[in-house]
Design an enzyme around this catalytic site. Structure first.
Site, PDB file in Angstrom:
ATOM      1  N   TRP A  54     -26.357  -8.344  -8.053  1.00  0.00           N
ATOM      2  CA  TRP A  54     -26.353  -9.107  -6.812  1.00  0.00           C
ATOM      3  C   TRP A  54     -26.236 -10.614  -7.028  1.00  0.00           C
ATOM      4  O   TRP A  54     -25.908 -11.348  -6.101  1.00  0.00           O
ATOM      5  CB  TRP A  54     -27.636  -8.837  -6.012  1.00  0.00           C
ATOM      6  CG  TRP A  54     -28.890  -9.004  -6.823  1.00  0.00           C
ATOM      7  CD1 TRP A  54     -29.608  -8.017  -7.429  1.00  0.00           C
ATOM      8  CD2 TRP A  54     -29.572 -10.228  -7.136  1.00  0.00           C
ATOM      9  NE1 TRP A  54     -30.682  -8.537  -8.105  1.00  0.00           N
ATOM     10  CE2 TRP A  54     -30.688  -9.904  -7.937  1.00  0.00           C
ATOM     11  CE3 TRP A  54     -29.348 -11.564  -6.819  1.00  0.00           C
ATOM     12  CZ2 TRP A  54     -31.569 -10.867  -8.434  1.00  0.00           C
ATOM     13  CZ3 TRP A  54     -30.221 -12.523  -7.306  1.00  0.00           C
ATOM     14  CH2 TRP A  54     -31.319 -12.166  -8.102  1.00  0.00           C
ATOM     15  N   ASN A  55     -26.520 -11.110  -8.241  1.00  0.00           N
ATOM     16  CA  ASN A  55     -26.589 -12.568  -8.400  1.00  0.00           C
ATOM     17  C   ASN A  55     -25.220 -13.242  -8.387  1.00  0.00           C
ATOM     18  O   ASN A  55     -25.091 -14.396  -8.003  1.00  0.00           O
ATOM     19  CB  ASN A  55     -27.373 -12.955  -9.659  1.00  0.00           C
ATOM     20  CG  ASN A  55     -26.818 -12.325 -10.920  1.00  0.00           C
ATOM     21  OD1 ASN A  55     -26.046 -11.364 -10.885  1.00  0.00           O
ATOM     22  ND2 ASN A  55     -27.213 -12.860 -12.060  1.00  0.00           N
TER      23      ASN A  55
ATOM     24  N   GLY B  78     -26.889  -5.923 -15.569  1.00  0.00           N
ATOM     25  CA  GLY B  78     -28.197  -5.821 -14.928  1.00  0.00           C
ATOM     26  C   GLY B  78     -29.310  -5.901 -15.941  1.00  0.00           C
ATOM     27  O   GLY B  78     -29.137  -6.437 -17.045  1.00  0.00           O
ATOM     28  N   SER B  79     -30.452  -5.356 -15.600  1.00  0.00           N
ATOM     29  CA  SER B  79     -31.640  -5.480 -16.443  1.00  0.00           C
ATOM     30  C   SER B  79     -31.531  -4.613 -17.691  1.00  0.00           C
ATOM     31  O   SER B  79     -30.842  -3.583 -17.713  1.00  0.00           O
ATOM     32  CB  SER B  79     -32.887  -5.086 -15.651  1.00  0.00           C
ATOM     33  OG  SER B  79     -32.927  -3.680 -15.462  1.00  0.00           O
TER      34      SER B  79
ATOM     35  N   LYS C 149     -19.819   0.682  -8.123  1.00  0.00           N
ATOM     36  CA  LYS C 149     -21.045   0.683  -7.338  1.00  0.00           C
ATOM     37  C   LYS C 149     -21.627  -0.727  -7.346  1.00  0.00           C
ATOM     38  O   LYS C 149     -22.089  -1.213  -8.379  1.00  0.00           O
ATOM     39  CB  LYS C 149     -22.083   1.651  -7.924  1.00  0.00           C
ATOM     40  CG  LYS C 149     -23.364   1.697  -7.082  1.00  0.00           C
ATOM     41  CD  LYS C 149     -24.568   2.045  -7.916  1.00  0.00           C
ATOM     42  CE  LYS C 149     -25.856   1.818  -7.111  1.00  0.00           C
ATOM     43  NZ  LYS C 149     -26.045   0.401  -6.698  1.00  0.00           N
ATOM     44  N   PRO C 150     -21.634  -1.432  -6.214  1.00  0.00           N
ATOM     45  CA  PRO C 150     -22.226  -2.769  -6.156  1.00  0.00           C
ATOM     46  C   PRO C 150     -23.738  -2.708  -5.946  1.00  0.00           C
ATOM     47  O   PRO C 150     -24.287  -1.652  -5.614  1.00  0.00           O
ATOM     48  CB  PRO C 150     -21.538  -3.390  -4.943  1.00  0.00           C
ATOM     49  CG  PRO C 150     -21.327  -2.223  -4.027  1.00  0.00           C
ATOM     50  CD  PRO C 150     -21.054  -1.034  -4.930  1.00  0.00           C
ATOM     51  N   ALA C 151     -24.396  -3.831  -6.119  1.00  0.00           N
ATOM     52  CA  ALA C 151     -25.838  -3.905  -5.885  1.00  0.00           C
ATOM     53  C   ALA C 151     -26.151  -3.684  -4.403  1.00  0.00           C
ATOM     54  O   ALA C 151     -25.393  -4.134  -3.533  1.00  0.00           O
ATOM     55  CB  ALA C 151     -26.374  -5.266  -6.321  1.00  0.00           C
TER      56      ALA C 151
ATOM     57  N   GLU D  45     -38.337 -12.318 -18.865  1.00  0.00           N
ATOM     58  CA  GLU D  45     -37.249 -12.999 -18.171  1.00  0.00           C
ATOM     59  C   GLU D  45     -37.713 -13.441 -16.781  1.00  0.00           C
ATOM     60  O   GLU D  45     -38.309 -12.664 -16.040  1.00  0.00           O
ATOM     61  CB  GLU D  45     -36.034 -12.079 -18.056  1.00  0.00           C
ATOM     62  CG  GLU D  45     -34.809 -12.775 -17.525  1.00  0.00           C
ATOM     63  CD  GLU D  45     -33.570 -11.885 -17.526  1.00  0.00           C
ATOM     64  OE1 GLU D  45     -32.454 -12.433 -17.392  1.00  0.00           O
ATOM     65  OE2 GLU D  45     -33.713 -10.652 -17.644  1.00  0.00           O
TER      66      GLU D  45
ATOM     67  N   CYS E  47     -28.328 -14.532 -15.635  1.00  0.00           N
ATOM     68  CA  CYS E  47     -28.721 -13.944 -16.924  1.00  0.00           C
ATOM     69  C   CYS E  47     -28.667 -14.948 -18.066  1.00  0.00           C
ATOM     70  O   CYS E  47     -29.372 -14.781 -19.064  1.00  0.00           O
ATOM     71  CB  CYS E  47     -27.848 -12.731 -17.236  1.00  0.00           C
ATOM     72  SG  CYS E  47     -26.085 -13.089 -17.186  1.00  0.00           S
TER      73      CYS E  47
ATOM     74  N   GLU F 244     -23.950  -5.781 -20.132  1.00  0.00           N
ATOM     75  CA  GLU F 244     -24.404  -7.180 -20.128  1.00  0.00           C
ATOM     76  C   GLU F 244     -25.788  -7.160 -19.511  1.00  0.00           C
ATOM     77  O   GLU F 244     -25.944  -7.004 -18.305  1.00  0.00           O
ATOM     78  CB  GLU F 244     -23.423  -8.044 -19.333  1.00  0.00           C
ATOM     79  CG  GLU F 244     -23.622  -9.525 -19.559  1.00  0.00           C
ATOM     80  CD  GLU F 244     -24.370 -10.174 -18.432  1.00  0.00           C
ATOM     81  OE1 GLU F 244     -25.558 -10.515 -18.640  1.00  0.00           O
ATOM     82  OE2 GLU F 244     -23.796 -10.334 -17.354  1.00  0.00           O
ATOM     83  N   LEU F 245     -26.808  -7.303 -20.373  1.00  0.00           N
ATOM     84  CA  LEU F 245     -28.186  -7.052 -19.951  1.00  0.00           C
ATOM     85  C   LEU F 245     -28.994  -8.350 -19.884  1.00  0.00           C
ATOM     86  O   LEU F 245     -28.437  -9.430 -19.750  1.00  0.00           O
ATOM     87  CB  LEU F 245     -28.812  -6.033 -20.906  1.00  0.00           C
ATOM     88  CG  LEU F 245     -28.010  -4.731 -21.075  1.00  0.00           C
ATOM     89  CD1 LEU F 245     -28.665  -3.809 -22.090  1.00  0.00           C
ATOM     90  CD2 LEU F 245     -27.826  -4.028 -19.736  1.00  0.00           C
TER      91      LEU F 245
END
Length: 472
Positions: free
Chosen positions: A143-144, A220-221, A167-169, A375, A276, A242-243
């Site tokens: 979402w960011n 995401g996380s 699939k989007p946030a 984080e 991130c 990409e975490l």
């Protein structure tokens, strides 16, 4: 709205999308689940049989059509981002421009997928390596950066000859719908791109377990990324992740302090720290710590907090109540352990609604604080001190995270040593904004696998096929 096999679809199930600056519901969108995801994957598999054979120039032409359409709708796209995400409108406009540039870049790269001819060890053989698209790709975006993260994944996939199920946030699905409207208007062949909005676990499970999906890309996380990795291992999919990050920002005694302060305003406080690669830990040489802290606190106190549509806003809201509570807990923990708040430190009272928090600077940060290892994803800059180069290298290199790091110094030799010693996938030396379209974006350790951007992002959607031909 869902988009499957070139058709828009409504369902009986809907979810509300809320503006984090006002708490108001701005839209209701249709939701899909396992069956819709399975259908989208099937349509993508069917479309792949033709799309993979479509010449790269023609695939690039389709992407260029999308570029043209997004440019025409750029202001609408930016306003959508601000409504869903809360970021200031000028920042949203820059995100739209970045999203378009990813499409533009890969429209050109589609024509430049090269194989190799290898020297043979026998006179009657010809050896070659083909670069071929891997197949149906499932993409899960955050979402960011609700627009640029979509095009950063879809553009190289389409350029390579892959088809996509996205699939989007759940916080920012309308931005995805607007992008897919552009894909639809560009008349991409049915099934090449598909959009599924709905519950993460149900959709993600189908994406990871379905053998027709050959590539999974996720931003995401780290916690969610690990679960997706485990689930995807059953069908041995190619993955790029990409975490989470925990970026150190190092300021040596010889650094240009004004430049370093300006850099933190960009690296730490843009998007309210919800990035991130945002600075998480600021390490300042002990001899300049007080001076640097004063300079930073003064500049941070001048940042304007407010609704993203209000002119002059620097800091928008956090994405939701949970993010706000997390920031409060980290600051409370830091103060209990000896931290000193020298700017900000509380919820912003200038807005009666929404999830606003003052941009905050904390001195005397220590390694036992939550903020040192967890984080943040919020507008907090904790200041640590160090005495030697080796000491700060040891402090900066995180046990688990390895996405981005920043270092400020005028000493060329030191800058080169830090470039080598910092265990991060992205390093900015005197540069708080090192990200560019043509460079790889990715982390090491538990911050990720694979890269996005440039030729490196294209390679994530290709696989090598070795061919040996005997001529007699």
């Amino acid at each position: 709205m869902l988009y499957i096999n070139g058709k828009w679809r409504k369902t009986k199930q809907e979810m509300d999308v809320t503006n984090p600056a006002t708490g108001e519901v701005i839209h209701a969108v249709s939701m899909g689940g396992k069956e819709e995801t399975k259908e989208a994957i099937t349509s993508a598999k069917q479309a792949f049989q033709t799309w993979k054979k479509t010449p790269g120039k023609i695939r690039g032409d389709y992407l260029n059509k999308v570029v043209h359409l997004m440019k025409e709708k750029s202001e609408l796209l930016a306003e959508t981002i601000t409504k869903e995400n809360g970021k200031p409108l000028p920042d949203a406009r820059r995100e739209v421009a970045s999203a378009i540039e990813y499409l533009n870049w890969y429209a050109e790269e589609a024509k430049r997928i090269y194989g190799d001819t290898l020297p043979a060890t026998h006179p009657d053989k010809h050896l070659m390596v083909l670069r071929q698209p891997i197949g149906v790709s499932a993409a899960i975006t955050p979402w960011n950066f609700p627009l640029s993260m979509i095009t950063r994944k879809i553009a190289p996939a389409l350029a390579a000859g892959c088809t996509v199920v996205l699939k989007p946030a759940p916080q920012t699905p309308i931005s995805a719908v607007k992008v897919f409207e552009c894909f639809h208007e560009a008349e991409l062949p049915d099934g090449v791109v598909n959009l599924i909005i709905g519950p993460a676990e149900e959709i993600g499970k189908e994406m990871t377990s379905n053998p027709d999906v050959r590539k999974l890309t996720f931003t995401g996380s780290t916690v969610v990324g690990k679960k997706l990795l485990k689930d995807a291992s059953d069908t041995v999919k190619k993955v790029s992740m990409e975490l989470g990050g925990h970026a150190p920002y190092i300021v040596f005694e010889d650094a240009d302090l004004d430049l370093a302060v300006k850099g933190i305003l960009l690296s730490k406080f843009k998007n309210s720290g919800q990035t991130c690669i945002s600075t998480n830990r600021v390490y300042v040489a002990e001899s300049i710590a007080e001076e640097f802290g004063e300079k930073l606190a003064e500049k941070v106190s001048q940042l304007k907090v407010g609704n993203g549509f209000t002119e002059g806003t620097d800091i928008g809201p956090l994405i939701n109540q949970g993010a706000l509570v997390k920031v409060e807990n980290q600051i409370s923990d830091a103060v209990k352990k000896g931290g000193k708040v020298i700017s900000g430190g509380k919820r912003y009272e200038g807005e009666t609604k929404g999830y606003f928090y003052e941009p905050t600077v904390i001195q005397h940060a220590t390694e036992d604080m939550q903020i040192a290892t967890e984080e943040t994803f919020g507008p907090i800059a904790p200041l640590f001190t160090f005495q030697s180069e080796q000491e700060v290298i040891n402090q900066a290199n995180h046990k688990y995270y390895g996405l981005a790091a920043y270092c400020f110094t005028k000493d060329l030799g030191r800058g080169l040593r830090m470039m080598e010693e910092l265990e991060y996938g992205i390093v900015g030396i005197n540069d708080p904004a090192p990200i560019v379209i043509q460079a790889p974006f990715g982390g090491i350790k538990e911050s990720g696998i694979g890269n996005e951007g440039g030729k490196y992002g294209l390679e994530e959607y290709l696989e090598d096929k070795f061919v040996s031909i005997r001529t007699v």
